[in-house]
Motif scaffolding. Structure first.
Motif, mmCIF file in Angstrom:
data_model
loop_
_atom_site.group_PDB
_atom_site.id
_atom_site.type_symbol
_atom_site.label_atom_id
_atom_site.label_comp_id
_atom_site.label_asym_id
_atom_site.label_seq_id
_atom_site.Cartn_x
_atom_site.Cartn_y
_atom_site.Cartn_z
ATOM 1 N N ASN A 172 83.765 20.396 65.385
ATOM 2 C CA ASN A 172 85.063 20.483 66.065
ATOM 3 C C ASN A 172 86.122 19.634 65.378
ATOM 4 O O ASN A 172 87.312 19.842 65.557
ATOM 5 N N ALA A 229 83.686 21.767 73.890
ATOM 6 C CA ALA A 229 83.566 23.231 73.913
ATOM 7 C C ALA A 229 84.466 23.826 72.830
ATOM 8 O O ALA A 229 85.690 23.699 72.877
ATOM 9 N N ASP A 265 85.025 26.955 72.138
ATOM 10 C CA ASP A 265 85.861 28.092 72.566
ATOM 11 C C ASP A 265 87.174 27.599 73.192
ATOM 12 O O ASP A 265 88.210 28.243 73.067
ATOM 13 N N LYS A 266 87.107 26.422 73.828
ATOM 14 C CA LYS A 266 88.349 25.832 74.396
ATOM 15 C C LYS A 266 89.302 25.487 73.263
ATOM 16 O O LYS A 266 90.503 25.729 73.349
ATOM 17 N N VAL A 315 89.470 26.905 70.466
ATOM 18 C CA VAL A 315 90.009 28.166 69.941
ATOM 19 C C VAL A 315 91.198 28.592 70.800
ATOM 20 O O VAL A 315 92.266 28.929 70.274
ATOM 21 N N GLU A 316 91.023 28.496 72.123
ATOM 22 C CA GLU A 316 92.129 28.850 73.036
ATOM 23 C C GLU A 316 93.351 27.990 72.763
ATOM 24 O O GLU A 316 94.479 28.462 72.778
ATOM 25 N N SER A 346 89.636 31.206 65.363
ATOM 26 C CA SER A 346 88.686 32.038 66.102
ATOM 27 C C SER A 346 87.709 32.748 65.154
ATOM 28 O O SER A 346 86.524 32.858 65.447
ATOM 29 N N PHE A 390 85.030 30.387 64.351
ATOM 30 C CA PHE A 390 84.212 30.166 65.541
ATOM 31 C C PHE A 390 83.170 31.283 65.703
ATOM 32 O O PHE A 390 81.986 31.014 65.902
ATOM 33 N N TYR A 391 83.605 32.545 65.569
ATOM 34 C CA TYR A 391 82.652 33.660 65.737
ATOM 35 C C TYR A 391 81.567 33.628 64.658
ATOM 36 O O TYR A 391 80.418 33.940 64.909
ATOM 37 N N ASN A 438 79.128 30.910 65.573
ATOM 38 C CA ASN A 438 78.487 31.055 66.870
ATOM 39 C C ASN A 438 77.553 32.269 66.923
ATOM 40 O O ASN A 438 77.309 32.807 67.996
ATOM 41 N N SER A 469 73.560 30.569 69.461
ATOM 42 C CA SER A 469 74.004 29.296 70.018
ATOM 43 C C SER A 469 72.918 28.686 70.891
ATOM 44 O O SER A 469 72.133 29.403 71.519
#
Ligand code: ATP
Ligand code: MG
Length: 464
Positions: free
Chosen positions: A252, A293, A295-296, A298-299, A305, A308-309, A312, A315
């Motif tokens: 992260n 997190a 995904d947070k 990423v938001e 993103s 991230f994919y 992930n 996982s």
């Protein structure tokens, strides 16, 4: 300070071979070692010119230059065939009150055989150092396997299953979990259970390396790529992990600028060293860990993103300790054993009251916090069983409810009271970990169902 003349004589004698000549280059002294070395009697050489006796001597150079000549190779032969010997000699001018008075020559390495054997020994040590470095690397690499992950609770069992699945595949794995839950342990276990376990496990902590150095650490650089770069260039962690696994901890914290570069390596399976011209093929399984997190992020647009994919694909979520308190007894034993070795103490375990107090706490720092708490108590107790009194500092600061069961100062309790208290604590734990299911709790404690009810009544526990 003056050297005792007798001592000086002894020192001179002990030199392998020493010869002294006057300023004209005539022998004025030779020691026993010199006599033995050349096989010539002193009376045959004293007063003679050095150059007439030892043809290749550099003593003339010293006489002319009044400067030392060191490390000269001298080949001598003793009239007999195959007696040639190579020695290394130093020559020095001698001054008294600033006046040049004599020159000396003495052997520093008697025969090149010795030098050769020194060289051989050095090369042997060199090999040994390389071997040990490799061993160290292996030890520093992947130290843990799945058996080192302590716990048998349903969440841990589920996680171990996921570890085996991840080990069978080659896809990237994202491990997430709160701090201190054992994410690093999981990464090691995946590598060790995988077919890549014979190759390296390389770890890099994205948060621990300054952002401007991280790129070079990951991808390496060619010589002269930037100021301060090593001339020969340097391998990056991706290259080092070739055929093995690369663990990117705290992913992260990977700077946004580096994210597309990492994505490219994952997609193309090749790295570009900084300042390099050609791309290098790498075969690396990437494992990452995060304690926030992703995904947070990423938001919040703090993490790409697409990356991230890519990370992930598989996982694994490492459960926090508060969700698997039934693992506490096993973890305590394991951690105490480990700490006994590390601290050089001899602690046997904890009392049931301590276990109960631990079970009432939420462990925000997870296993690492448990380890630290045990370590501090072990430093207080040193030996025996850890009692509540060894945890005063812990319970007071955190206002943890201390179980009111028969107080643990065994000195004041009868054996029966202690036995009862332990039994009750074990019963409590078994029932809690089995969701109050008496049949399961009985099986866990290896007693009959009837006995469970009997004991519960005896201890005044509610039989729901
Ligand atoms: N299930 C476990 N069994 C035995 N030891 C464990 C377990 N989980 C964690 N530990 C121990 O707890 C300590 C912390 O584990 P680790 O460093 O893997 O945590 P982490 O999840 O990477 O934490 P952070 O996010 O803070 O880096 C280590 O000493 C590790 O050996
Ligand atoms: Mg970690």
């Amino acid at each position: 300070m003056e050297l005792d003349p007798l001592l000086a004589q002894e020192i001179i004698k002990s030199i392998d071979a020493l010869a002294v000549c006057d300023t004209e280059g005539r022998y004025i002294y030779v020691n026993q070692g010199w006599v033995e070395w050349l096989g010539i009697r002193p009376e045959d050489v004293l007063g003679k010119y050095v150059r007439d006796v030892v043809k290749d001597s550099k003593i003339d150079v010293v006489l002319r230059s009044k400067q030392p000549v060191v490390g000269e190779i001298l080949i001598t032969s003793k009239d007999k065939p195959d007696t040639e010997e190579t020695t290394i000699v130093n020559y020095y001018p001698i001054f008294r009150d600033g006046k040049f008075v004599a020159a000396i020559g003495f052997i520093i390495v008697k025969s090149t055989n010795l030098a050769l054997s020194l060289k051989q020994r050095l090369s042997h040590f060199d090999k040994e150092v390389k071997l040990l470095k490799g061993e160290l690397h292996r030890l520093q690499g992947s130290r843990y396997n799945i058996d080192n992950i302590i716990g048998d609770s349903p969440p841990v069992r589920k996680m171990k299953k996921q570890i085996y699945q991840a080990a069978r595949s080659n896809s990237t794995v994202l491990i997430d979990g709160e701090t201190g839950t054992g994410k690093e342990l999981v990464a090691h276990a995946i590598h060790n259970a995988s077919q890549r376990n014979a190759a390296s496990f390389i770890k890099i902590n994205c948060a621990a390396i300054p952002a401007d150095l991280l790129e070079a650490e990951l991808f390496g650089y060619e010589g002269g790529a930037f100021t301060g770069a090593i001339r020969s260039g340097r391998q990056g962690k991706f290259e080092m992990a070739d055929k093995g696994s690369l663990f990117l901890d705290e992913i992260n914290q990977l700077p946004l600028a580096l994210q597309p570069k990492l994505l490219r390596v994952l997609q193309e399976r090749e790295v570009d060293r900084i300042g390099g011209r050609a791309s290098l093929q790498v075969d690396v399984r990437v494992i990452t860990a995060t304690n926030v997190a992703l995904d947070k992020l990423v938001e919040e647009q703090k993490f790409r993103s697409d990356l991230f994919y890519r990370l992930n694909v598989m996982s694994i979520t490492v459960p926090p300790l508060r969700e698997r308190k039934e693992d506490l007894p096993q973890l305590i034993i394991e951690l105490i054993n480990r700490l006994n070795r590390q601290l050089g103490v001899d602690v046997k375990g904890v009392t049931p009251e301590v276990l109960k107090m631990f079970s009432g706490y939420d462990w925000p720092g997870n296993v690492r916090e448990l380890q630290n708490v045990l370590e501090r108590a072990m430093n207080i107790a040193w030996r025996g069983t850890l009692e509540l009194k060894h945890f005063d500092w812990f319970t007071k600061n955190r206002r943890i409810p201390v179980p009111a069961v028969a107080n643990d100062s065994s000195a004041n309790s009868s054996l029966k009271e202690i036995k009862n208290a332990s039994e009750k604590a074990a019963l409590d734990d078994a029932l809690r970990s089995c969701g109050n299911n008496k049949t399961h709790a009985a099986r866990k404690l290896k007693i009959s169902r009837t006995m469970i009810y009997k004991k519960m009544r005896h201890f005044g526990m509610v039989c729901k």
